[in-house]
Design a protein around this motif. Structure first.
Motif, PDB file in Angstrom:
ATOM      1  N   PRO A 151      15.263  18.565  -8.519  1.00  0.00           N
ATOM      2  CA  PRO A 151      14.703  18.020  -9.768  1.00  0.00           C
ATOM      3  C   PRO A 151      14.816  18.969 -10.954  1.00  0.00           C
ATOM      4  N   ASP A 152      14.948  20.277 -10.709  1.00  0.00           N
ATOM      5  CA  ASP A 152      14.974  21.243 -11.812  1.00  0.00           C
ATOM      6  C   ASP A 152      16.367  21.778 -12.099  1.00  0.00           C
ATOM      7  N   GLY A 153      17.380  21.245 -11.424  1.00  0.00           N
ATOM      8  CA  GLY A 153      18.759  21.631 -11.713  1.00  0.00           C
ATOM      9  C   GLY A 153      19.100  23.061 -11.350  1.00  0.00           C
ATOM     10  N   THR A 154      18.677  23.516 -10.168  1.00  0.00           N
ATOM     11  CA  THR A 154      19.023  24.873  -9.739  1.00  0.00           C
ATOM     12  C   THR A 154      20.492  24.998  -9.360  1.00  0.00           C
ATOM     13  N   GLU A 155      21.102  23.879  -8.952  1.00  0.00           N
ATOM     14  CA  GLU A 155      22.527  23.829  -8.610  1.00  0.00           C
ATOM     15  C   GLU A 155      22.892  24.769  -7.473  1.00  0.00           C
ATOM     16  N   PHE A 156      21.962  24.958  -6.545  1.00  0.00           N
ATOM     17  CA  PHE A 156      22.280  25.721  -5.340  1.00  0.00           C
ATOM     18  C   PHE A 156      23.104  24.853  -4.392  1.00  0.00           C
ATOM     19  N   ASP A 157      23.892  25.512  -3.580  1.00  0.00           N
ATOM     20  CA  ASP A 157      24.696  24.803  -2.594  1.00  0.00           C
ATOM     21  C   ASP A 157      23.768  24.114  -1.599  1.00  0.00           C
ATOM     22  N   PRO A 158      23.867  22.792  -1.424  1.00  0.00           N
ATOM     23  CA  PRO A 158      22.958  22.098  -0.500  1.00  0.00           C
ATOM     24  C   PRO A 158      23.120  22.509   0.952  1.00  0.00           C
ATOM     25  N   THR A 159      24.215  23.189   1.284  1.00  0.00           N
ATOM     26  CA  THR A 159      24.336  23.689   2.649  1.00  0.00           C
ATOM     27  C   THR A 159      23.460  24.913   2.891  1.00  0.00           C
ATOM     28  N   GLY A 160      22.959  25.531   1.802  1.00  0.00           N
ATOM     29  CA  GLY A 160      22.084  26.685   1.934  1.00  0.00           C
ATOM     30  C   GLY A 160      20.622  26.337   1.809  1.00  0.00           C
ATOM     31  N   VAL A 161      20.270  25.397   0.937  1.00  0.00           N
ATOM     32  CA  VAL A 161      18.893  24.966   0.751  1.00  0.00           C
ATOM     33  C   VAL A 161      18.898  23.621   0.042  1.00  0.00           C
ATOM     34  N   VAL A 162      17.971  22.757   0.425  1.00  0.00           N
ATOM     35  CA  VAL A 162      17.776  21.461  -0.222  1.00  0.00           C
ATOM     36  C   VAL A 162      16.369  21.439  -0.786  1.00  0.00           C
ATOM     37  N   HIS A 163      16.279  21.220  -2.104  1.00  0.00           N
ATOM     38  CA  HIS A 163      14.988  21.183  -2.794  1.00  0.00           C
ATOM     39  C   HIS A 163      14.630  19.740  -3.083  1.00  0.00           C
ATOM     40  N   ALA A 164      13.411  19.349  -2.703  1.00  0.00           N
ATOM     41  CA  ALA A 164      12.924  17.987  -2.936  1.00  0.00           C
ATOM     42  C   ALA A 164      11.523  18.052  -3.499  1.00  0.00           C
ATOM     43  N   ARG A 165      11.154  17.010  -4.256  1.00  0.00           N
ATOM     44  CA  ARG A 165       9.816  16.919  -4.828  1.00  0.00           C
ATOM     45  C   ARG A 165       9.368  15.460  -4.757  1.00  0.00           C
ATOM     46  N   GLY A 166       8.129  15.265  -4.276  1.00  0.00           N
ATOM     47  CA  GLY A 166       7.685  13.880  -4.184  1.00  0.00           C
ATOM     48  C   GLY A 166       6.264  13.710  -3.712  1.00  0.00           C
ATOM     49  N   ILE A 167       5.769  14.573  -2.818  1.00  0.00           N
ATOM     50  CA  ILE A 167       4.419  14.425  -2.277  1.00  0.00           C
ATOM     51  C   ILE A 167       3.448  15.179  -3.163  1.00  0.00           C
ATOM     52  N   ASN A 168       2.660  14.446  -3.949  1.00  0.00           N
ATOM     53  CA  ASN A 168       1.660  15.052  -4.839  1.00  0.00           C
ATOM     54  C   ASN A 168       2.283  16.097  -5.759  1.00  0.00           C
ATOM     55  N   ASN A 169       3.539  15.846  -6.168  1.00  0.00           N
ATOM     56  CA  ASN A 169       4.263  16.748  -7.059  1.00  0.00           C
ATOM     57  C   ASN A 169       4.469  18.118  -6.421  1.00  0.00           C
ATOM     58  N   GLY A 170       4.446  18.182  -5.092  1.00  0.00           N
ATOM     59  CA  GLY A 170       4.684  19.445  -4.394  1.00  0.00           C
ATOM     60  C   GLY A 170       6.158  19.655  -4.126  1.00  0.00           C
ATOM     61  N   ASP A 171       6.545  20.914  -3.946  1.00  0.00           N
ATOM     62  CA  ASP A 171       7.945  21.280  -3.718  1.00  0.00           C
ATOM     63  C   ASP A 171       8.191  21.480  -2.237  1.00  0.00           C
ATOM     64  N   ILE A 172       9.317  20.948  -1.763  1.00  0.00           N
ATOM     65  CA  ILE A 172       9.722  21.059  -0.365  1.00  0.00           C
ATOM     66  C   ILE A 172      11.123  21.654  -0.323  1.00  0.00           C
ATOM     67  N   PHE A 173      11.298  22.708   0.482  1.00  0.00           N
ATOM     68  CA  PHE A 173      12.584  23.378   0.628  1.00  0.00           C
ATOM     69  C   PHE A 173      12.986  23.330   2.099  1.00  0.00           C
ATOM     70  N   VAL A 174      14.164  22.771   2.370  1.00  0.00           N
ATOM     71  CA  VAL A 174      14.683  22.636   3.729  1.00  0.00           C
ATOM     72  C   VAL A 174      15.855  23.603   3.882  1.00  0.00           C
ATOM     73  N   PHE A 175      15.807  24.423   4.920  1.00  0.00           N
ATOM     74  CA  PHE A 175      16.837  25.430   5.162  1.00  0.00           C
ATOM     75  C   PHE A 175      17.633  25.072   6.417  1.00  0.00           C
TER      76      PHE A 175
END
Length: 411
Positions: A151-175
């Motif tokens: 959502p914030d346009g970090t433009e990181f490679d999704p194979t290294g980390v996936v950033h998601a936002r949705g639950i109570n405006n909280g941030d979720i990072f999947v490695f």
């Protein structure tokens, strides 16, 4: 003729004499006067403060008692409830050795929180559910459940980390190491997402060996940079509050999350090592007692495979041992600082070194067992060869005996 008042009264008294007397009431026990008096503070007590007598509602303690009580108050420590207990980290447990399981680690309740909502909004939760994640499948699952990706346009490679936002405006990072890190997300919601949704993108999941790590973070609106204060992450949110620009804050979260994600992943490997040493203890006990160990070659092969898999997961198949993830090389230098700070607090390098030494020790044990099994099979082969040679000698003696008998009969 109406009866007079005197006749009525006389007839009433005569009826009282004819009625049977009432039963005598039972006698009750009453509280004596002395028992009803309040007990004095000095009644059957050896406590000097409680033994002080009261007179006219004013306490008349002696000077010595007053002095002792004041000294006691000065020496007495502050109540434990006002102090926040120190959270036990995984590394401190591992320093004791891998022969005992580390206790379950949970953060202590914060004294400034009044409800569960304030609790999870200041919590960073990391959970490891699998050996690895298929990151493309992770993105598809998060999109299907209406999560906003990057959502914030970090433009990181999704194979290294996936950033998601949705639950109570909280941030979720999947490695890709099979770990999910969430900021300001309820624990039950994170568990549901990780164990029921993202588990479909997992490779070699281990739901029976989940490991979780929790840290507290505090937003600081007066700072642009972030830092670690003990085991608390102080997150600089000045740019976010003034310019409504969350990129710097999100980059800091990614750096801290990448370092935190190594701790539960490493805890899973530590528990695997603990289980391995506990299972191999019986074999070592047989050897220590001087008994012949009934260990098969397949069991030794299985133990060797467990150690090889453990070492490969630690050093090759994940980024646990990386000094700095590849996605931070082209980013700001502060991200490397954040990553190193949280790794130092969690003692990641020390834990990796200790675990590698334990694996080396396991390989030494396996090599001894392998030599014993090989020697056992070698002895068996030697006895088989001796038995075959004995049979061959017997047949040769039988042939020589027959030849001698035939020569004697022909003469």
């Amino acid at each position: 003729m109406r009866p007079s008042l005197q006749n009525v009264v006389a007839s009433t008294f005569r009826g009282l004499h004819t009625v049977a007397p009432l039963s005598r009431p039972q006698r009750c026990f009453h509280q004596p006067i002395f028992a009803s008096i309040p007990r004095k503070r000095s009644f059957f007590t050896s406590h000097r403060l409680l033994a002080s007598s009261t007179k006219d509602g004013v306490s008349t303690t002696s000077e010595d008692d007053t002095t002792n009580s004041s000294e006691t108050q000065q020496q007495s420590p502050t109540p434990a409830s006002k102090r926040k207990p120190v959270r036990a980290s995984a590394a401190k447990t591992l320093r004791l050795g891998l022969t005992t399981k580390p206790p379950q680690r949970t953060t202590t309740p914060r004294k400034d929180t009044t409800d569960s909502e304030m609790d999870y909004r200041r919590t960073i939760t990391s959970i490891c559910v699998a050996q690895s994640f298929d990151m493309e499948a992770v993105q598809d699952i998060l999109r299907f459940h209406a999560f906003e990706l990057d959502p914030d346009g970090t433009e990181f490679d999704p194979t290294g980390v996936v950033h998601a936002r949705g639950i109570n405006n909280g941030d979720i990072f999947v490695f890709p190491s099979g770990t999910v890190v969430a900021w300001s997300v309820p624990t039950d919601a994170l568990m549901t997402l990780a164990t029921k949704q993202l588990i479909r993108a997992a490779q070699l999941p281990h739901l029976n060996r989940l490991e979780m790590e929790e840290l507290e973070f505090i937003p600081d609106e007066s700072r642009d940079t972030s830092y670690m204060k003990g085991e608390v992450v102080v997150l600089g949110t000045r740019a976010q509050e003034l310019e409504n620009h969350r990129l710097d804050t999100t980059l800091a979260k990614i750096a801290f999350s990448s370092g935190l994600a190594r701790s539960p992943k490493l805890a899973v490997l530590e528990n695997q090592a603990i289980d391995y040493f506990q299972n191999s203890k019986n074999s070592l006990d047989f050897i220590e007692g001087g008994l012949e160990h009934k260990l098969k070659r397949s069991a030794v092969l299985k133990m060797t495979g467990q150690l090889l898999s453990l070492r490969s997961q630690l050093n090759h198949y994940s980024d646990i041992t990386d000094q700095l993830p590849d996605m931070f090389w082209d980013s700001e230098s502060n991200l490397e600082n954040y990553y190193n700070q949280i790794s130092t607090i969690l003692d990641i390098r020390q834990r990796i070194g200790i675990l590698n030494k334990k694996i080396d020790y396991g390989f030494e044990n396996v090599s001894v067992l392998r030599e014993m099994v090989s020697e056992k099979y070698g002895h068996r082969l030697e006895w088989i060869i001796i038995f075959l040679i004995t049979i061959e000698v017997l047949f040769e003696l039988r042939r020589v005996y027959r030849e001698s008998i035939s020569e004697a009969s022909s003469e």
